[in-house]
Design an enzyme around this catalytic site. Structure first.
Site, PDB file in Angstrom:
ATOM      1  N   ASP A  43       0.826  -1.202   0.000  1.00 21.55           N
ATOM      2  CA  ASP A  43       0.000   0.000   0.000  1.00 21.55           C
ATOM      3  C   ASP A  43       0.870   1.267   0.000  1.00 21.55           C
ATOM      4  O   ASP A  43       1.917   1.306   0.669  1.00 21.55           O
ATOM      5  CB  ASP A  43      -0.882  -0.029   1.264  1.00 21.55           C
TER       6      ASP A  43
ATOM      7  N   GLU B  47       1.465  -0.615  -4.969  1.00 25.44           N
ATOM      8  CA  GLU B  47       0.413   0.333  -5.300  1.00 25.44           C
ATOM      9  C   GLU B  47       1.083   1.675  -5.529  1.00 25.44           C
ATOM     10  O   GLU B  47       1.593   2.309  -4.603  1.00 25.44           O
ATOM     11  CB  GLU B  47      -0.609   0.445  -4.160  1.00 25.44           C
TER      12      GLU B  47
HETATM   13  C1  NOJ Z   1      -4.646   2.958  -0.895  1.00 23.43           C
HETATM   14  C2  NOJ Z   1      -5.773   2.056  -0.532  1.00 23.43           C
HETATM   15  O1  NOJ Z   1      -6.149   1.335  -1.683  1.00 23.43           O
HETATM   16  C3  NOJ Z   1      -6.882   2.951  -0.014  1.00 23.43           C
HETATM   17  O2  NOJ Z   1      -8.073   2.231   0.162  1.00 23.43           O
HETATM   18  C4  NOJ Z   1      -6.415   3.584   1.270  1.00 23.43           C
HETATM   19  O3  NOJ Z   1      -7.382   4.533   1.703  1.00 23.43           O
HETATM   20  C5  NOJ Z   1      -5.081   4.302   1.091  1.00 23.43           C
HETATM   21  N1  NOJ Z   1      -4.146   3.552   0.319  1.00 23.43           N
HETATM   22  C6  NOJ Z   1      -4.438   4.598   2.415  1.00 23.43           C
HETATM   23  O4  NOJ Z   1      -3.981   3.404   3.000  1.00 23.43           O
END
Ligand code: NOJ
Length: 541
Positions: free
Chosen positions: A202, A263
């Protein structure tokens, strides 16, 4: 490495949002027992792996991305024994498990953050986070803004401020404190030892912040090259060490590597190239199509960019049309496409006309595009059912911090996180044995349940199933080359490894298909021609 060892390069990965997938305990929230019970459904769909959104102990201030303990399971989702059983049952069906790792921030309820508050300024406990004194006149330490809106700093009673790039309940870690990387090395080992095949990282580019936490320059975008909280050089060292750690794990139940997907947003080759270099982690999500309108030129640009960024590196950016952060594809494709290109405040408030029939027809065509592109494909739960965004969730049921922090100005992401419809004619559509669901479901989903679609050869579920089956059986689909065919300005058409042509008609008039056997179409052909908003897979002679 053989093809099966590089499974991550062409896997079909199904994203499970545990709270909304299936409820095994009857409390109205999904859980790991629910996922386990539905594994035969996923095996039948034909997916290679499941990515589980966070299921760790959490107050759920941001859908579980606010973690209290990285090495445990929230009781609402089950126990560690449930994870072990899920990994084992999935493996028996040939399905790998990928878990979400959230290294940028934790929850204010995390024991480290509680200790930092108690220990006070200057303490080693505060060093694990980014505590700073404020600026003059009671201003926060710098001008950074939270991704959910408002300052990225919150003041604590002793006067210091802590950084949170997301919600105020999600304090950012200080990755320059050795205890933080050490924690995450343990976390990775913890899950790898339990047999997970991969991790999703993440906010991957956010871990390190520039020394001195300088202000964001005036007029600068809030993400991308040059931003002081994005892609600091130390990130690459961390990921290279994670790669070594992943590579040190022998293949367990499955052949091949334990893999990671980052991500991160990319639209710049030079910016992303270091993350795709040899020795770095395996993949970076390719999220560009989430905001691309239904236009041949725009989609082609998005595909070319993704292919160009990956170049001939080992990585293959997974294609994504839906996830838990974006409005459902059917709804996106069912609105005026200018509003996808330039979303207005009305769109963010859900006040928009949606032609669901049009959206569904296009989303079916998009499915054949997605599964026809070179590389792995991620499906978000319910995408295979053609679910639409639930735009009418009452304000008092909404949970997303985007909604609350914006004072209700933006409806946020709850509409794509609604519990799945499995069976029956009315809510809760077989999702739970209990009375209600944690987020309400729309009243008109009866025809979209798994049960209804399983019985219908023409359903979107059937389309996905057939496409995945053909993809598996066809040399040339999945990993491999793509060659564009010129079929006119409103048509996307490419050939995979000289074997199979993918054609999508985004224009108004029906178009000709290449000669061959049309092994799958997203809708009926029109006298041998491909009608508008329809896609075909053609096996070339
Ligand atoms: C990306 C995640 O996909 C999202 O759902 C989240 O709010 C943010 N990162 C913060 O962790």
């Amino acid at each position: 490495m053989t093809a099966s060892e590089r499974w991550w390069r062409d896997a079909v990965v199904y994203q499970v949002y545990p709270r909304s997938f299936s409820d095994g305990s009857g409390d109205g929230e999904g859980d790991l027992a629910g996922v386990r019970a539905r594994l035969p459904y996923l095996a039948d769909l034909g997916v290679d792996a499941i990515w589980l959104n966070p299921f760790y102990p959490s107050p759920q201030a941001d859908g579980g991305y606010d973690v209290i303990d990285y090495r445990d399971v929230d009781p609402r989702f089950g126990t560690l024994a449930d994870v072990d059983a899920l990994i084992a049952d999935a493996a028996a069906l040939g399905i790998r498990i990928i878990v979400d790792v959230v290294p940028n921030h934790c929850s204010v309820e995390h024991p480290w953050f509680k200790a930092a508050l108690a220990a006070g300024p200057g303490s080693p406990e505060r060093e694990r986070f980014l505590f700073r004194d404020g600026g003059p006149d009671g201003a926060p330490p710098n001008n950074w803004q939270s991704m959910f809106g408002g300052p990225a700093w919150t003041q604590v009673p002793d006067g210091q401020w802590y950084l949170h790039l997301w919600d105020s309940s999600q304090p950012d870690f200080n990755w320059r404190d050795p205890e933080v990387p050490a924690l995450f090395e343990d976390v990775l080992r913890f899950w790898l030892d339990r047999g997970v095949a991969g991790i999703r990282v993440d906010v991957a580019l956010g871990l390190f912040k520039a020394e001195g936490l300088p202000d964001l320059g005036e007029g600068m975008p809030t993400v991308g090259p040059g931003v002081p909280y994005v892609a600091q050089p130390e990130t690459l060292e961390t990921f290279a060490s994670w790669r070594k750690l992943l590579d040190s794990y022998p293949p367990d139940v499955f052949p091949g590597a334990r893999a990671a997907v980052l991500e991160a947003w990319f639209d710049d080759r030079d910016f992303m190239a270091p993350y795709m270099a040899h020795g770095q982690l395996h993949q970076v999500f390719n999220l560009g199509m989430l905001g691309t309108p239904w236009s041949a030129a725009d989609l082609r640009k998005a595909v070319d960019l993704a292919l160009d960024v990956c170049g001939d590196s080992e990585t293959r950016a997974p294609w994504v049309l839906e996830n838990h952060d974006f409005p459902r594809l059917v709804t996106r494709l069912g609105i005026d496409q200018e509003l996808v290109r330039n979303p207005t405040i009305e769109v963010m408030q859900g006040k928009v006309d949606v032609d669901l029939a049009l959206g569904r027809r296009r989303a079916r065509a998009a499915a054949l595009l997605l599964l026809g592109l070179p590389g792995s494909a991620y499906l978000y739960q319910g995408q295979e059912l053609g679910l639409n965004e639930h735009l009418d969730i009452p304000a008092d049921r909404r949970q997303d911090p985007l909604f609350t922090v914006s004072g209700g100005m933006i409806i946020g992401r709850d509409g794509c996180r609604v519990p799945l419809p499995w069976s029956g004619d009315a809510a809760p559509y077989g999702f739970t044995e209990g009375a209600g669901t944690w987020l309400p479901q729309p009243a008109d989903w009866a025809a979209l349940t798994v049960e209804a679609q399983a019985a219908d050869e023409g359903s979107t579920l059937a389309l996905y199933k057939t496409a995945i089956r053909i993809r598996r059986a066809t040399e040339g689909l999945g990993d491999g080359a793509l060659e564009w065919r010129d079929a006119g300005p409103d048509v996307l058409s490419f050939v995979r490894d000289g074997v199979l042509a993918v054609t999508v008609n985004l224009g108004d008039a029906p178009v000709e298909l290449p000669a061959g056997e049309h092994v799958l179409t997203s809708g009926p052909l029109d006298g041998g021609l491909l009608p508008r908003d329809t896609a075909a897979w053609t096996r070339l002679p």
